[in-house]
Scaffold this motif. Structure first.
Motif, short mmCIF file in Angstrom:
data_model
loop_
_atom_site.label_atom_id
_atom_site.label_comp_id
_atom_site.label_asym_id
_atom_site.label_seq_id
_atom_site.Cartn_x
_atom_site.Cartn_y
_atom_site.Cartn_z
N ARG A 314 0.84 -1.19 0.00
CA ARG A 314 0.00 0.00 0.00
C ARG A 314 0.88 1.24 0.00
O ARG A 314 1.96 1.27 0.60
N THR A 316 2.23 4.90 1.05
CA THR A 316 2.28 5.57 2.33
C THR A 316 3.32 6.69 2.30
O THR A 316 4.31 6.60 1.54
N THR A 318 4.87 7.44 5.10
CA THR A 318 5.67 7.20 6.31
C THR A 318 7.00 6.52 6.03
O THR A 318 7.83 6.39 6.94
N GLU A 323 5.99 3.38 0.02
CA GLU A 323 5.05 2.26 0.10
C GLU A 323 5.43 1.31 1.24
O GLU A 323 6.56 1.34 1.75
N GLU A 324 4.47 0.50 1.62
CA GLU A 324 4.68 -0.53 2.63
C GLU A 324 4.44 -1.90 2.00
O GLU A 324 3.42 -2.11 1.33
N GLN A 672 -1.65 10.05 9.26
CA GLN A 672 -0.23 9.75 9.42
C GLN A 672 0.59 10.78 8.65
O GLN A 672 0.11 11.35 7.66
N GLU A 686 -1.41 11.71 5.21
CA GLU A 686 -2.32 10.76 4.58
C GLU A 686 -3.35 10.30 5.61
O GLU A 686 -3.06 10.19 6.80
#
Length: 714
Positions: A314, A316, A318, A323-324, A672, A686
């Motif tokens: 997904r 992200t 962060t 992405e994660e 986040q 986000e």
């Protein structure tokens, strides 16, 4: 001549034994006459019945030591020892007899779902038929007051407490690993089917001294008794298949179930916010055994096993890569067994044991984290009854936890582990001062081997029956638990966290209607604080917190024909100074206002039920690094309108469909932020949302071999 002498002798003896008169009045404690009460001498035919004014009078030839008996329906029988030598005038007062069925009960902080209770807030079946709950125990309980909707978690958050502050027990034994494993911001579910249980006791505070290591709440699930008949159950669902077999033989029954779930077809049809590399796939099995014993006791056993795998990517803000990549595998085993045995005519002995094994294997952006945990719990409980009004519940128990974590980053490995024993003992006295007044006082002792701490936790509850329909309850107590393993793996030089509860409850129940209102205050002490969670020296027990609020609940199951509905509302104010908080602030899971309205409409003519649930949660606080202040931003309010329908085309088939978030509301649970500022000098933001806007479920449930009306299941 001889008969004449015998007759003369009898007349002389009778004359020598003088006739006495016993008279007086008989009343209750309010001096009201007890009309028709029986007053007599024990083991004689001498007696009388009280008149309209409560007076009585009778004669007797009995003399010396005698026992006078006075009795009246609904009152305790009075036995009075007399020494008869002359006439006596007596004023008798009878005490109202104790009736356990009509007596007051402790209701402060307690919601019980049991088909056998005279007054119930939710029945067991409500868990499976509440729209929006998706047949999840936690989902149904989140429609009750005192809970907060934390949609990205799916767990129970009670009265300003974290999800970790609620403990779950099955037949009185701890059920560690109650929730299945999910990645962050993915809602979890209970591992247990609601159809395994006959009753649910959910306490939002002030619970019994029997239960420990929980600062906010205790959820006690009681398994079904011996099944009435053998049957085969088959389920064909949009998410997978399920089969269960019940076999009955005399006074025992066995139940075996297997389930397979695969969301890959579903995720292809429903738009997702993440890219699934491996859609959630899981299996679970249940085995249950119950046996009635000839002495009136019973033996029960429950074993469950489950496993799952999911992987997704997904976007992200962060991470540096944007992405994660998450891959999670889980295996869980749980078993519990207990025996409940009568001792004498009124006492009872309970002996039980439970154990669980859980392992999570998480791969996150090239970091591998393997976490196996073991939990064990053994308990012995003795309940002694002292007459109709007093009972003493005492027990000893031993809990065990073993934790191990291995972290692999490239070629670097790091391992952390610990083990802890928690022996405990408790005693709790229930005493009915009268049918209207009950007092429960308890004390719990525990020792934590890892922390090297000892504690005494007092509990006190009082209930008073105002009228035949209404009562008030008070509850207070001290509740402790060890810090989460997240902190214990870094430092064991900590103490147990602590919460003190004060609860005032009013409840009115009439027929199928019930109203509850409850105010509470919860004070926290010795909460975990840290500057750097990986630095053992910075982790301390210097945090504090509080929560206070108002809970309201109304349910009507009979006011309108074929309509069942309930409404719950909670207002709460909660702040903490804990973890790495800069100052006192409301935690991110706490919301000030929570409202749920649940409606179920039955249509007997077409053998159907429709349900609607509306849930509202006011905005939750979050920390926005782009603004001044701390935890002062709020998410948008949460709205959810869910629907379900069940239809019985034949006596043994149920067709079921449900959908959440019918109106497609944009449900944002938090925000986040990236670790670095962008070119505008702001931290990128986000929203935290669920993987899909709504959840849709369709199923067909078939029961073979059962004679009961399947309409009752909907």
């Amino acid at each position: 001549m001889k008969p004449f002498l015998i007759l003369s002798l009898c007349l002389m003896l009778t004359a020598a034994k003088a006739q006495l008169t016993l008279s007086g009045t008989i009343t209750d404690k309010n001096n009201e006459p007890l009309i028709g009460a029986n007053i007599y001498l024990q083991d004689t035919y001498d007696g009388a019945t009280a008149a309209l004014d409560g007076t009585f009078r009778f004669e007797t030839y009995e003399q010396g030591k005698q026992v006078l008996v006075a009795s009246f329906m609904g009152y305790e029988t009075l036995e009075l020892e007399l020494h008869l030598t002359e006439d006596q005038i007596l004023n008798l007062e009878l005490t109202e007899a104790f009736n356990a069925m009509e007596a007051v009960t402790i209701s402060a902080g307690a919601f019980e779902a049991s088909d056998k209770k005279k007054v119930t807030v939710l029945k067991s079946l409500d868990i499976a038929t509440t729209a929006g709950a998706t047949a999840d125990i936690t989902g149904a309980l989140n429609t009750l007051p005192g809970t907060q909707t934390v949609g990205e978690s799916g767990r129970l958050f009670v009265r300003g407490g974290t999800a970790n502050e609620t403990r779950v027990f099955v037949d009185g034994m701890e059920a560690a690993g109650y929730y299945d494993a999910r990645a962050s911001n993915m809602p979890t579910r209970s591992r247990f089917s609601p159809f395994l249980f006959k009753g649910t006791f959910f306490s939002t505070g002030g619970y019994s001294a029997e239960y420990g290591q929980a600062m906010s709440s205790a959820l006690i699930l009681n398994t079904l008794d011996v099944a009435p008949q053998s049957k085969l159950e088959l389920s064909f669902m949009s998410l997978g298949v399920d089969a269960g077999l019940t076999k009955v033989a005399e006074d025992k029954s066995m139940y075996l179930k297997a389930c397979y779930i695969n969301l890959a077809p579903y995720n292809e049809l429903i738009s997702q916010r993440v890219s699934w590399d491996h859609s959630p796939e899981s299996w679970d099995t249940n085995f249950a055994y119950k046996q009635k014993l000839s002495n009136g006791g019973h033996v029960k056993a429950l074993m469950t096993g489950s496993g799952g795998h999911s992987a997704f990517t997904r976007p992200t803000v962060t991470t540096p890569s944007g992405e994660e990549e998450i891959d999670l595998r889980n295996t869980n085993l749980f078993a519990t067994t207990h025996a409940s045995l009568p001792v004498g005519e009124e006492d009872a002995l309970f002996v039980g044991i439970s154990g669980s094994y859980n392992v999570n294997d998480l791969h996150y952006n090239g970091v591998n984290i393997n976490t196996p945990t073991v939990h064990g719990h053994a308990k012995a409980r003795y309940t002694a009854q002292f007459g109709a009004k007093t009972s003493l519940n005492s027990g000893v128990e031993l809990s065990y936890q073993q934790f191990h974590e291995t972290v692999e980053v490239d070629s670097f490995d790091m391992a952390k582990d610990f083990a802890a024993y928690v022996p405990a003992a408790y005693s709790e006295l229930d005493h009915y001062v009268s049918e209207r007044l009950m007092v429960r006082a308890g004390l719990r002792y525990s020792h934590h081997s890892l922390l090297q701490t000892q504690s005494l936790s007092p509990r006190l509850s009082v209930a008073y029956k105002l009228t035949e329909l209404a009562q008030v309850s008070l509850a207070s107590g001290v509740f402790r638990q060890a810090p989460e393993w997240t902190y214990l793996k870094h430092s064991q030089k900590l103490e147990e966290e602590q919460a003190t509860h004060y609860i005032l409850n009013f409840q009115r129940a009439e027929g199928q209607q019930i109203f509850r209102s409850e105010v509470y205050l919860k004070s926290y002490d010795q909460l975990i604080t840290f500057e750097d969670v990986s630095n053992p020296h910075s982790i301390k027990n210097s945090g504090k917190g509080y929560a206070y609020g108002l809970d309201l609940f109304w349910r009507d199951r009979g006011g309108i024909e074929n309509l069942d509905y309930w409404v719950s509302y909670s207002w709460m104010k909660s702040e903490r100074k804990y973890l790495d908080f800069e100052d006192w602030a409301s935690p991110g899971f706490a919301s000030a206002h929570n409202l749920s309205a649940v409606i179920k409409r039955f249509f007997p003519a077409i053998r159907s039920q429709m349900g609607i649930t509306y849930s509202f949660t006011s905005g939750r606080p979050y920390e926005n690094p782009n603004l001044d202040g701390f935890m002062e931003s709020k998410t948008p309010a949460y709205h959810d309108l869910s629907f379900n329908i069940a239809y019985l085309p034949t006596p043994n088939v149920i067709l079921y469909a449900s959908a959440t978030n019918l109106l497609g509301a944009d449900q944002v649970f938090s925000y986040q932020y990236g670790p670095q500022r962008d070119e505008l000098g702001r931290y990128p933001e986000e929203a935290v949302r669920l993987p899909a806007k709504r959840f849709i479920f369709i199923g067909c449930f078939i029961t073979l071999g059962a004679a009961e009306n399947q309409l009752e299941k909907i």
